[in-house]
Motif scaffolding. Structure first.
Motif, short mmCIF file in Angstrom:
data_model
loop_
_atom_site.label_atom_id
_atom_site.label_comp_id
_atom_site.label_asym_id
_atom_site.label_seq_id
_atom_site.Cartn_x
_atom_site.Cartn_y
_atom_site.Cartn_z
N SER A 108 0.82 -1.22 0.00
CA SER A 108 0.00 0.00 0.00
C SER A 108 0.85 1.26 0.00
CB SER A 108 -0.95 0.01 1.20
OG SER A 108 -1.99 -0.94 1.01
N THR A 117 -0.33 -7.05 -7.64
CA THR A 117 -1.72 -7.42 -7.89
C THR A 117 -1.98 -8.88 -7.58
OG1 THR A 117 -1.93 -5.72 -9.60
CG2 THR A 117 -3.53 -7.52 -9.65
N LEU A 120 -2.64 -9.36 -3.95
CA LEU A 120 -3.96 -8.86 -3.56
C LEU A 120 -5.04 -9.88 -3.93
CD1 LEU A 120 -3.96 -5.09 -4.69
CD2 LEU A 120 -3.01 -6.11 -2.62
N LEU A 124 -7.67 -11.82 -1.45
CA LEU A 124 -9.12 -11.70 -1.61
C LEU A 124 -9.80 -13.06 -1.78
CD1 LEU A 124 -9.32 -8.53 -3.88
CD2 LEU A 124 -9.96 -8.72 -1.46
N ALA A 135 -5.88 -5.91 1.60
CA ALA A 135 -5.82 -6.01 0.14
C ALA A 135 -6.59 -4.90 -0.55
CB ALA A 135 -6.36 -7.37 -0.31
N MET A 136 -7.63 -4.37 0.12
CA MET A 136 -8.43 -3.32 -0.50
C MET A 136 -7.94 -1.92 -0.11
SD MET A 136 -10.37 -4.80 -2.56
CE MET A 136 -11.52 -3.49 -3.03
N SER A 140 -4.93 -1.45 -4.11
CA SER A 140 -6.03 -2.00 -4.91
C SER A 140 -6.35 -1.13 -6.11
CB SER A 140 -7.28 -2.20 -4.05
OG SER A 140 -7.81 -0.96 -3.61
N LEU A 143 -5.85 -3.07 -9.23
CA LEU A 143 -6.78 -4.12 -9.64
C LEU A 143 -7.63 -3.62 -10.82
CD1 LEU A 143 -8.14 -5.33 -6.17
CD2 LEU A 143 -6.52 -6.53 -7.65
N SER A 147 -12.15 -7.07 -10.80
CA SER A 147 -11.53 -7.61 -9.58
C SER A 147 -11.76 -6.68 -8.40
CB SER A 147 -10.03 -7.83 -9.78
OG SER A 147 -9.79 -8.80 -10.78
N TRP A 148 -11.70 -5.38 -8.68
CA TRP A 148 -11.93 -4.41 -7.60
C TRP A 148 -13.38 -4.51 -7.10
CZ3 TRP A 148 -15.13 -0.13 -6.99
CH2 TRP A 148 -14.83 0.69 -5.88
N GLY A 151 -13.76 -7.37 -4.97
CA GLY A 151 -13.17 -7.09 -3.67
C GLY A 151 -14.12 -6.34 -2.75
#
Length: 219
Positions: A108, A117, A120, A124, A135-136, A140, A143, A147-148, A151
């Motif tokens: 982060s 990625t 992450l 998830l 991960a978010m 993120s 992503l 994928s986001w 999440g």
């Protein structure tokens, strides 16, 4: 050399440690400075040798996470982005969930050249709420949209506060709204409570510039 943003200032970390723990942190830092490939050895030892629990002076930060990210920061000073990412992947692969979480926190604070990625997405796929929340975070942004969105749904499924989701106000869109509404209807049909964060996400979707762009495209 790669710059990693710390979870907490060095002074804040050191003030939270007693003399013995500070000496242990100095020893771990010196070890990683001498050989960044020792990061994988230093990570498991960090919490045991310096301590655990909430870090005084830093909201919602654990001492063990801050120490481990500090060690990543030290290793990164001697590594290019590709080499650093290789080290982080190894630490994540062999680490326990606490160590994995610290890797995600380090990502982060990583620059654009470090793209974790794959880590992450692995986080998830778990049901560990600490990993999902980490991960978010800011990483993120890397992503893809689908994928986001998945999440964000994972946060709702597992009870992770959507306040943990970086970029929610910016990336929320009509597709996410449709996914969340389906989830809401399924919960209601099953007679189950709907998380309060469902409305938070729907409100973000309605207010997001992305929502307006999708509406214009469909009209």
């Amino acid at each position: 050399m790669t710059e990693i943003r710390p979870l907490a200032a060095d002074d804040t970390i050191r003030q939270a440690l007693d003399d013995r723990a500070r000496a242990q942190l100095d020893a771990l830092t010196a070890e990683v400075t001498e050989d960044p490939s020792r990061l994988g050895r230093a990570f498991p030892a960090a919490a045991r040798r310096t301590g655990r629990g909430p870090l005084a002076g830093a909201d919602d930060v654990l001492l063990e996470d801050a120490v481990r990210v500090s060690l990543v920061q030290t290793a990164a000073r001697s590594l290019d982005p590709e080499a650093l990412l290789a080290e982080l992947r190894e630490v994540y692969r062999y680490g326990d969930n606490d160590e994995k979480r610290a890797v995600l926190h380090a990502l982060s604070g990583a620059p654009d050249g470090v793209d974790g990625t794959d880590l992450l997405l692995d986080a998830l796929r778990t049901n560990d709420t600490r990993l999902v929340a980490a991960a978010m975070g800011p990483h993120s942004d890397r992503l893809d949209d689908d994928s986001w969105r998945q999440g964000v749904l994972k946060c709702l499924f597992t009870g992770v506060p959507v306040a943990s989701v970086a970029g929610l106000a910016r990336r929320a869109d009509s597709e996410l709204a449709e996914m969340v509404q389906r989830y809401q209807r399924e919960r209601e049909a099953a007679g189950r409570d709907v998380p309060l964060d469902v409305q938070v996400v729907l409100d973000a979707c309605a207010a997001s510039p992305e929502h307006d762009r999708h509406q214009q495209k469909d009209s």
